[in-house]
Design a protein around this motif. Structure first.
Motif, PDB file in Angstrom:
ATOM      1  N   PRO A 122      84.058  -1.320 -28.810  1.00 60.00           N
ATOM      2  CA  PRO A 122      82.963  -1.182 -27.846  1.00 60.00           C
ATOM      3  C   PRO A 122      81.931  -2.296 -28.030  1.00 60.00           C
ATOM      4  O   PRO A 122      81.888  -2.951 -29.059  1.00 60.00           O
ATOM      5  N   GLU A 123      81.114  -2.466 -27.006  1.00 61.35           N
ATOM      6  CA  GLU A 123      80.126  -3.546 -27.020  1.00 61.35           C
ATOM      7  C   GLU A 123      79.070  -3.293 -28.093  1.00 61.35           C
ATOM      8  O   GLU A 123      78.455  -2.235 -28.141  1.00 61.35           O
ATOM      9  N   ILE A 124      78.881  -4.287 -28.977  1.00 62.15           N
ATOM     10  CA  ILE A 124      77.907  -4.187 -30.064  1.00 62.15           C
ATOM     11  C   ILE A 124      76.877  -5.293 -29.880  1.00 62.15           C
ATOM     12  O   ILE A 124      77.209  -6.480 -29.935  1.00 62.15           O
ATOM     13  N   GLU A 125      75.628  -4.879 -29.665  1.00 60.64           N
ATOM     14  CA  GLU A 125      74.544  -5.847 -29.505  1.00 60.64           C
ATOM     15  C   GLU A 125      74.382  -6.626 -30.800  1.00 60.64           C
ATOM     16  O   GLU A 125      74.401  -6.059 -31.881  1.00 60.64           O
ATOM     17  N   GLY A 126      74.250  -7.935 -30.700  1.00 62.67           N
ATOM     18  CA  GLY A 126      74.118  -8.785 -31.875  1.00 62.67           C
ATOM     19  C   GLY A 126      75.404  -9.527 -32.205  1.00 62.67           C
ATOM     20  O   GLY A 126      75.392 -10.484 -32.963  1.00 62.67           O
ATOM     21  N   ILE A 127      76.517  -9.058 -31.652  1.00 59.13           N
ATOM     22  CA  ILE A 127      77.796  -9.754 -31.820  1.00 59.13           C
ATOM     23  C   ILE A 127      78.387 -10.094 -30.455  1.00 59.13           C
ATOM     24  O   ILE A 127      78.892 -11.186 -30.245  1.00 59.13           O
ATOM     25  N   HIS A 128      78.330  -9.146 -29.522  1.00 55.46           N
ATOM     26  CA  HIS A 128      78.901  -9.331 -28.192  1.00 55.46           C
ATOM     27  C   HIS A 128      78.214 -10.502 -27.490  1.00 55.46           C
ATOM     28  O   HIS A 128      76.992 -10.564 -27.422  1.00 55.46           O
ATOM     29  N   ASN A 129      79.010 -11.444 -27.021  1.00 52.94           N
ATOM     30  CA  ASN A 129      78.538 -12.670 -26.358  1.00 52.94           C
ATOM     31  C   ASN A 129      77.646 -13.528 -27.258  1.00 52.94           C
ATOM     32  O   ASN A 129      76.734 -14.195 -26.791  1.00 52.94           O
ATOM     33  N   ARG A 130      77.928 -13.512 -28.546  1.00 51.10           N
ATOM     34  CA  ARG A 130      77.247 -14.365 -29.522  1.00 51.10           C
ATOM     35  C   ARG A 130      78.287 -15.271 -30.169  1.00 51.10           C
ATOM     36  O   ARG A 130      79.476 -14.963 -30.203  1.00 51.10           O
ATOM     37  N   VAL A 131      77.826 -16.391 -30.710  1.00 55.47           N
ATOM     38  CA  VAL A 131      78.730 -17.323 -31.378  1.00 55.47           C
ATOM     39  C   VAL A 131      78.881 -16.880 -32.831  1.00 55.47           C
ATOM     40  O   VAL A 131      77.894 -16.661 -33.532  1.00 55.47           O
ATOM     41  N   ILE A 132      80.142 -16.720 -33.258  1.00 56.75           N
ATOM     42  CA  ILE A 132      80.432 -16.386 -34.644  1.00 56.75           C
ATOM     43  C   ILE A 132      81.517 -17.332 -35.154  1.00 56.75           C
ATOM     44  O   ILE A 132      82.200 -17.995 -34.375  1.00 56.75           O
TER      45      ILE A 132
END
Length: 195
Positions: free
Chosen positions: A110-120
């Motif tokens: 599921p969508e997790i704020e802080g990782i979703h659509n972030r560069v890792i």
């Protein structure tokens, strides 16, 4: 929850100048031969494509791959195509590691704020109750973008993230249950103990 010990050490000394000059003299003919072979291969490929009327895929979909995939969480890594993220990837390659693509845009299920659509980065260390990831950070209000990273923890029980430790510009990898890393100037070791 976790205790961290970070060790930073300088890279090994470089070779002496006369040895570098000798190696350069030896490598120049080899490099020239390789360039000629590459040029010949490129011309051959171009001629082959011209006569077979095959063209490369122009609008190919970016590649995706799974970083974490289990019953609790799914993290997909996507190639960075957007210009604003491309600049971050280039700065990372100039300072940290330029052999392979190591930064990706993440999506989570599921969508997790802080990782979703972030560069890792591609680093992850999974345990029974969660996973450590390396999230890329940008310093705010700086002229040229200052890129760094931080070690984050995603707990499988509630899927909340916690920023654990600022790491900096290091390519991290796992070596015998220990986190190690490097960039063009230094090496780093991070030891994690359960508290």
């Amino acid at each position: 929850m976790f205790e961290f010990k970070k060790t930073i050490s300088p890279n090994k000394k470089q070779q002496s100048r006369w040895l570098q000059g000798l190696l350069l003299l030896i490598l120049i003919p080899i490099i020239f031969a390789v360039l000629m072979l590459v040029a010949f291969a490129a011309i051959s490929k171009w001629i082959y494509a011209k006569f077979t009327k095959k063209s490369p895929r122009e609008n190919a979909e970016p590649e995706t791959r799974y970083l974490v995939r289990n019953q609790n969480l799914c993290i997909l890594l996507h190639e960075i195509k957007a210009p604003e993220w491309q600049e971050i990837s280039e700065v990372w390659a100039e300072n940290t590691y330029d052999e392979d693509e190591t930064l990706f845009l993440a999506t989570t299920e599921p969508e997790i704020e802080g990782i979703h659509n972030r560069v890792i980065a591609t680093f992850f260390m999974e345990t029974n109750n969660g996973v450590f990831l390396q999230r890329i950070t940008l310093a705010e209000n700086t002229g040229p973008k200052e890129i760094g990273s931080e070690l984050i923890w995603v707990d499988y029980t509630d899927l909340k993230i916690k920023a654990i430790e600022p790491v900096g510009c290091y390519f991290l990898y796992l070596a015998k249950s220990q986190i190690k890393g490097f960039n063009f100037k230094e090496n780093i070791e991070i030891n994690i103990k359960n508290i």
